[in-house]
Structures are given as structure tokens and as C-alpha cells.
Design an enzyme around this catalytic site. Structure first.
Site, short mmCIF file in Angstrom:
data_model
loop_
_atom_site.label_atom_id
_atom_site.label_comp_id
_atom_site.label_asym_id
_atom_site.label_seq_id
_atom_site.Cartn_x
_atom_site.Cartn_y
_atom_site.Cartn_z
N TRP A 128 126.87 64.75 72.16
CA TRP A 128 127.41 65.07 70.83
C TRP A 128 127.89 66.51 70.86
O TRP A 128 127.16 67.40 71.29
CB TRP A 128 126.26 64.89 69.82
CG TRP A 128 126.61 65.11 68.38
CD1 TRP A 128 127.62 64.52 67.68
CD2 TRP A 128 125.91 65.96 67.47
NE1 TRP A 128 127.59 64.95 66.38
CE2 TRP A 128 126.55 65.84 66.23
CE3 TRP A 128 124.80 66.80 67.56
CZ2 TRP A 128 126.12 66.52 65.09
CZ3 TRP A 128 124.37 67.49 66.44
CH2 TRP A 128 125.03 67.35 65.22
N ASP A 209 116.60 64.08 70.72
CA ASP A 209 117.42 64.03 69.50
C ASP A 209 117.55 62.55 69.12
O ASP A 209 118.24 61.78 69.78
CB ASP A 209 118.80 64.65 69.76
CG ASP A 209 119.66 64.63 68.51
OD1 ASP A 209 119.15 64.29 67.42
OD2 ASP A 209 120.87 64.96 68.61
N LYS A 244 121.50 57.97 59.13
CA LYS A 244 122.09 56.66 59.47
C LYS A 244 121.16 55.53 59.06
O LYS A 244 121.58 54.56 58.44
CB LYS A 244 122.37 56.54 60.97
CG LYS A 244 122.71 57.83 61.67
CD LYS A 244 124.13 58.24 61.49
CE LYS A 244 124.36 59.57 62.18
NZ LYS A 244 125.72 60.05 62.11
#
Ligand code: LMR
Length: 394
Positions: A128, A209, A244
Site C-alpha cells: 500500500w 497491518d 472495510k
């Protein structure tokens, strides 16, 4: 006063979102940012979130400050979700509520930078984009370890393991426990075991993460690498996000957990985390955390929420895109779309092809070739497949 400030070049994901919003074409499709949209293309408010919200509204609590570390019930619910029955005793675990997963990375990065001078973090190649921004912004040097093999569209496992095994003692290692962003390519359980072996042998400090818990296999399976480190007594940082999996993007709900194998280290770690929060933004916001704590703390709502997580796994849209692309471009293998986990498809499209998708067809993808499969629905998947096929044909 400000004439020396250069213009901002923009963020590969968030600036693309701004561009999408400015686009006036009615048939535009947003496959850039990682957001789940339902069959009608709307970002859902989960039924469990509505129910928790309604309950909370019955007792209008004052909008007071939360403590620096966040809401106590929320922190407890987070630890329960992350570690299940293996939850470590409080003297081994420091948990703070954070501003989403990004906030967890930032608080953790600041803490490490303060107590481990001139730190380096090894990040997967690719990762990311904002990992680089957050860690370099906190004073880290970033180095990469091999991750994705463009030939096989799979994991470059041998190269990855070789690099990790050779890292210096105490090196900080960024890992995505599931649904790797941007590739969707995850190690198998057997490969994770070897990765954890290397971490243990090398005395490394993993920083997990976790933004997609439950989107690959299940809420429990997806945190296996973290729980394995816990079981072996390996210290780690874990940032997690509910953006999410609760569809609570704008509420900025996340947490940072630090596992401290040495008894009684957690109190000092928690204290330093509180100080880090105080220096950055004093204390976290309340509402989203109360909603999450309510859902996770109520057996019926939690079961219902687990079912809602499953509906957001986007397996059907992966199959539909795969089917339509395979029909439109029969000489290419799109099987990788079915093997990848989570919200994203890592297509292998070049920057030029991504630009053409956006400019000619109004289909927005990230420049790396990442598409958000969770932005597809029955109303747009055929159009997207046709546009992708068109740019692939050249
Ligand atoms: C993404 O990767 O699209 C999301 O995590 C959103 C973001 O902040 O980049």
C-alpha cells in the site's frame, strides 16, 4: 511567506477519488479506492451498525472526551476479536483505539522511532503506497523485500523468505496477515509457518497491518500469523481497521495492539502509546468505536455481523469478471482473479492501459493496475470487462 512550498503531486488513491468525483460521465465506475459497494453501487450501512446506532441513540450520552487510549469497552472488544480465546493477559498487551488503520500505523511508527533510533522498516514489494509515506514521515528508512512475482502472478515466496531470513536482529518487518494490498496474494498456512520461523530465529519485530480481517477465509483464520506469533511469545505490533469490515470508513475506527512477551512491559508501552496519541491528536473520536463495541459485545449482533462480513467477500464479482474477461480475451489466463483474496484484483495492466481505461471508458483503477473488485456489481461488470478487454487488445 509560503512561496517556497511546492505543489502537492497528489496521492495515487485519494487524488484519483477526487478526480472520479469531478468526472461528469454518468457511466463512470470507481474501482480505485478500496471501498465495498453493494449490488446497487451504494456504500452500505450494515444492518448491525444501524441496530447498534439505534440502541445508542436511546441513551444520549454526553459528547465528552475519551481517554487518550480510547474507549475501554471498545479496546476490550477489539482484543477479543483479534486474539479470541488466546487473548494475552493485560500485563502482556497494550491496546489503544486509533484513527482507523492509518492512525494505528502512525502511532506505532512514532513510538518505534522514539525508542529505536534511526529505524528501518522492511515493506513488501509492492505494498500500500501510504506505508511508505507514514513510516518515512515518522523518520523511518524504508527498504523492500520481494513479495509479488509478476510472471506467475503469485507469491515470490523463496525470494521473500530468503530476504526475511537475512534481516538483521531487531529489524521491523511490515506484514499483511491477509488480503495483501494491492496484490490480493497471500502466503499459505505452511508458508506463514516458515515466515514466523524466520522471524523467531532472526529476532525480528513484525508490524502487522490488518485491514481486511474476515475477507479471505474467516475472522479467525485471517489472523493466524498474528496468533502464531503470540503463541510463540514473539513481540509484535498489530494495527487493525474497521473501515472495510464494518463499512465505517469515515468514522475512522481502528486500533493498535502491542504484544509484550516480557511480563509488565505492557504498562510502560501503553503509557508511551498514550503519550504518542496526546502529542498527535489528544484522544480519539467516540461514535464509531461505540458502534463497533456494541456489535462485538452483543452475541446476536456479532453473529449477524459475521454474516454481513461474508456478503462483502466479493467472490461472485471475481467470478463474473473472470468469466467475462476470459470470454472477451480467450488467449489470456485470468485465473489469478480467482486466486487473489480481499477487495482487490491486481490485473497487471500498465500505467498507459489504466490511463486509457479512465480516459476512454470512465473506469477508474489505481496506476499500479489494482482494481477494487468490491466496486463491481451486476450493472457495471460487463461494461468494465469490455473496457478492460479493449485496452488489453491494444
Ligand atoms: C485503499 O487501499 O484503497 C484503502 O486502504 C484506502 C486508502 O486510504 O488508501
Amino acid at each position: 511567506m509560503f512561496s517556497h512550498l511546492p505543489p502537492y503531486a497528489g496521492d495515487p488513491i485519494l487524488s484519483l477519488m477526487e478526480q472520479y468525483l469531478r468526472d461528469e460521465r454518468p457511466a463512470k465506475v470507481n474501482l480505485g479506492i478500496g471501498v465495498y459497494a453493494d449490488g446497487q453501487g451504494a456504500i452500505p450501512v450494515l444492518a448491525t451498525v444501524r441496530a447498534a446506532d439505534a440502541e445508542l441513540a436511546k441513551v444520549q450520552a454526553p459528547f465528552t472526551y475519551l481517554p487518550m487510549e480510547g474507549h475501554a469497552g471498545y479496546r476490550q472488544a477489539v482484543a477479543q476479536l483479534l486474539f479470541g480465546a488466546d487473548q494475552p493477559a493485560p500485563e502482556h498487551l497494550a491496546v489503544v483505539q486509533t484513527l482507523g488503520g492509518s492512525g494505528a500505523l502512525k502511532v506505532g511508527a512514532d513510538l518505534i522511532a522514539r525508542f529505536f533510533p534511526q529505524p528501518t522498516i522492511w515493506i513488501p514489494d509492492p505494498t500500500w503506497d501510504n506505508h511508505i509515506g507514514i513510516f518515512e514521515g515518522a523518520g523511518f528508512k524504508t527498504e523492500r523485500y520481494p513479495y509479488y512475482d509478476a510472471q506467475t502472478k503469485g507469491l515470490a515466496f523463496d525470494a521473500m523468505l530468503g530476504k526475511i531470513a537475512a534481516l538483521p536482529k531487531g529489524a521491523v518487518l511490515l506484514l499483511h496477515p491477509c488480503c495483501h494490498n494491492p496484490t490480493g496474494v497471500d502466503p499459505t498456512r505452511a508458508q506463514w509457518e516458515q515466515i514466523v520461523d524466520a522471524i523467531e530465529r532472526g529476532g525480528l519485530l513484525p508490524f502487522f497491518d490488518l485491514a481486511y480481517q474476515g475477507f479471505a477465509q474467516s475472522l479467525d483464520d485471517d489472523v493466524w500469523p498474528v496468533r502464531e506469533c503470540l503463541r510463540r511469545g514473539i513481540a509484535f505490533f498489530l494495527g487493525n481497521s474497521f473501515s472495510k469490515i464494518f463499512s465505517l470508513y469515515g468514522e475512522r475506527v481502528g486500533a493498535l495492539s502491542v504484544f509484550c512477551p516480557q511480563k509488565n512491559e505492557a504498562a510502560n508501552v501503553l503509557g508511551q502509546l498514550k503519550l504518542t496519541v496526546r502529542r498527535n491528536y489528544s484522544s480519539p473520536p467516540m461514535h464509531g468505536a461505540l458502534v463497533v463495541a456494541k456489535v462485538l459485545g452483543d452475541a446476536a449482533l456479532r453473529t449477524q455481523w459475521q454474516a454481513e462480513v461474508e456478503t462483502m467477500r466479493v467472490r461472485d464479482m471475481r467470478s463474473k469478471l473472470h468469466q467475462q474477461l476470459s470470454r472477451a480475451v480467450p488467449d489470456r489466463d485470468f485465473g489469478f482473479l480467482l486466486r487473489q483474496n480481499g477487495m482487490f484484483g491486481y490485473t497487471g495492466l500498465t500505467v498507459a492501459q489504466v490511463d486509457r481505461l479512465r480516459e476512454e471508458f470512465g473506469v477508474y483503477a489505481v496506476g499500479s493496475g489494482r482494481i477494487c473488485v468490491a466496486g463491481l456489481n451486476d450493472g457495471n461488470v460487463a461494461r468494465v470487462a469490455e473496457a478492460m478487454a479493449e485496452v488489453l487488445r491494444g
